[in-house]
Design an enzyme around this catalytic site. Structure first.
Site, mmCIF file in Angstrom:
data_model
loop_
_atom_site.group_PDB
_atom_site.id
_atom_site.type_symbol
_atom_site.label_atom_id
_atom_site.label_comp_id
_atom_site.label_asym_id
_atom_site.label_seq_id
_atom_site.Cartn_x
_atom_site.Cartn_y
_atom_site.Cartn_z
ATOM 1 N N ARG A 81 0.882 -1.175 0.000
ATOM 2 C CA ARG A 81 0.000 0.000 0.000
ATOM 3 C C ARG A 81 0.915 1.219 0.000
ATOM 4 N NH1 ARG A 81 -5.331 1.325 3.393
ATOM 5 N NH2 ARG A 81 -6.055 0.066 1.650
ATOM 6 N N HIS A 85 -7.129 0.931 -6.811
ATOM 7 C CA HIS A 85 -7.317 0.024 -5.664
ATOM 8 C C HIS A 85 -7.944 -1.271 -6.202
ATOM 9 C CE1 HIS A 85 -7.631 -1.275 -1.663
ATOM 10 N NE2 HIS A 85 -8.487 -0.423 -1.149
ATOM 11 N N GLN A 93 -9.859 -3.835 -3.967
ATOM 12 C CA GLN A 93 -11.177 -3.333 -3.601
ATOM 13 C C GLN A 93 -12.177 -3.637 -4.717
ATOM 14 O OE1 GLN A 93 -12.040 -1.693 -0.571
ATOM 15 N NE2 GLN A 93 -14.017 -2.281 -1.420
ATOM 16 N N ASP A 132 -17.308 7.003 -1.742
ATOM 17 C CA ASP A 132 -16.054 6.887 -0.979
ATOM 18 C C ASP A 132 -15.780 8.244 -0.342
ATOM 19 O OD1 ASP A 132 -13.574 6.073 0.027
ATOM 20 O OD2 ASP A 132 -12.521 6.266 -1.889
ATOM 21 N N CYS A 178 -16.220 1.537 0.082
ATOM 22 C CA CYS A 178 -15.037 0.722 0.378
ATOM 23 C C CYS A 178 -14.665 0.761 1.858
ATOM 24 C CB CYS A 178 -13.863 1.186 -0.473
ATOM 25 S SG CYS A 178 -13.468 2.931 -0.222
ATOM 26 N N ARG A 233 -13.516 -8.457 0.842
ATOM 27 C CA ARG A 233 -12.103 -8.173 0.565
ATOM 28 C C ARG A 233 -11.286 -9.451 0.766
ATOM 29 N NH1 ARG A 233 -9.810 -3.155 0.891
ATOM 30 N NH2 ARG A 233 -7.958 -4.328 0.305
HETATM 31 N N1 CP Z 1 -11.129 -0.281 1.931
HETATM 32 C C1 CP Z 1 -9.884 -0.348 2.413
HETATM 33 O O1 CP Z 1 -8.907 -0.492 1.685
HETATM 34 O O2 CP Z 1 -9.784 -0.230 3.768
HETATM 35 P P1 CP Z 1 -8.448 -0.060 4.620
HETATM 36 O O3 CP Z 1 -7.881 1.299 4.266
HETATM 37 O O4 CP Z 1 -8.859 -0.138 6.051
HETATM 38 O O5 CP Z 1 -7.487 -1.146 4.242
HETATM 39 N N1 NVA Z 2 -9.913 6.691 -1.504
HETATM 40 C C1 NVA Z 2 -9.541 6.233 -0.184
HETATM 41 C C2 NVA Z 2 -9.742 4.770 -0.068
HETATM 42 C C3 NVA Z 2 -9.401 4.184 1.271
HETATM 43 C C4 NVA Z 2 -9.552 2.696 1.296
HETATM 44 C C5 NVA Z 2 -8.091 6.609 0.104
HETATM 45 O O1 NVA Z 2 -7.261 6.481 -0.790
HETATM 46 O O2 NVA Z 2 -7.808 7.050 1.212
#
Ligand code: CP
Ligand code: NVA
Length: 305
Positions: free
Chosen positions: A102, A129, A132, A224, A264, A292
């Site tokens: 990430r 993502h 997701q 989101d 998400c 997920r």
């Molecule tokens: N939706 C998602 O990726 O959640 P987290 O940021 O908690 O991993």
């Molecule tokens: N768009 C959000 C998604 C989190 C899972 C972010 O990038 O923070």
């Protein structure tokens, strides 16, 4: 394909195969447990940002398949700061069987994949993502049987989650509509790619400003956060622009009566979604979060088994 960096790298057939496998693995888990398809395998998980779902669902997914996972925090790794991404990738490739990362900049996950000899999975970047999107598709399929011909509407910021959702819709034949404020469009390159996939699948892509027009006939309403991780300095400005894009009961009432609502998570209740919707009869927020793990297990089996 060594890595899972974007939905757009996979064919519709490959995506559908992974989703079918996710359904099978979920069923197998519920009827007593999974076969140890990843016995002895370890996934290294690199995090440059916080996470609840991604961290726990990958860790538990690996355990359920007989493997293990290793959490590497932002402070420990210092990706690209303490040492170069190329060096991190080459060192870790000698220890673990796969990497999940990430990151802030999408280029960093691309560099990891380039230098790593083990598969790399994108656990969210500033661009997309994909894990997701696999969970989103699985959740939609559980309700409607298939993505084909459904109307999927995304309300809000044209961000990383929107890109992967658009791409999986365009790959699997769902019509994708987005309503977002000016200056918060999905990147032109992602739209250009989606148009190519849609030309093959027959999906219709619609880009609007008006959330009310966007939810007409929607089978899925998705939203989101208005401010993604890394954009915190813009939060105040965004809170002035986005309120007309809140997914609330009045907006949901304008969609198909059987519409489901997805997010998400994490949700900012009272901003992009109300409690009434998040906890109401249209919401699939928690099955979606649980998916997920089920969807990613299929990705893990495909790449690591
Ligand atoms: N939706 C998602 O990726 O959640 P987290 O940021 O908690 O991993
Ligand atoms: N768009 C959000 C998604 C989190 C899972 C972010 O990038 O923070």
């Amino acid at each position: 394909m060594k890595d899972f960096l974007a939905v757009s790298d996979y064919s519709p057939v490959e995506l559908q195969e992974m989703l079918d496998l996710a359904v099978a693995l979920k069923k197998e888990l519920k009827s007593g447990g999974n076969k140890p398809l990843l016995k002895g395998k370890v996934l290294g998980m690199i995090f440059q940002k916080p996470s609840l779902r991604t961290r726990v669902s990958f860790d538990m997914g690996m355990r359920q398949l007989g493997g293990d996972a290793l959490y590497l925090s932002p402070a420990e790794i210092g990706l690209g700061q303490r040492e170069s991404i190329a060096d991190v990738a080459r060192v870790l490739s000698g220890y673990v069987d796969g990497l999940m990362a990430r990151v802030f900049a999408h280029d960093h996950v691309l560099q990891l994949a380039q230098w790593s000899s083990v598969p790399v999975i994108n656990g969210l970047s500033d661009y997309n993502h994909p894990c997701q999107a696999m969970a989103d598709a699985l959740t939609i399929i559980e309700d409607f049987g298939s993505m084909k011909g459904l109307n999927v509407t995304y309300i809000g910021d044209g961000n990383n989650v929107a890109v992967s959702l658009m791409h999986i819709c365009a790959k699997l034949g769902a019509n994708f509509t987005i309503a977002n404020p000016e200056d918060y469009d999905i990147t032109p390159k992602a739209i250009e790619d989606a148009r190519k996939f849609a030309a093959v699948s027959g999906s219709k892509l619609t880009f609007l400003r008006d959330p009310h027009a966007a939810v007409k006939g929607a089978h899925v309403i998705y939203t989101d956060t208005w401010t993604s991780m890394g954009q915190e300095a813009e939060a105040k400005k965004r809170e002035l622009v986005f309120p007309p894009y809140q997914v609330n009961a009045a907006l949901v009432a304008e969609a198909d009566p059987k519409a489901i609502v997805l997010h998400c998570l994490p949700a900012h209740r009272g901003q992009e979604i109300t409690d009434e919707v998040a906890d109401g009869p249209h919401s699939r927020l928690f099955p979606q979060a649980h998916n997920r793990m089920h969807a990613q297990k299929a990705v893990l089996v495909k790449l690591l088994a």
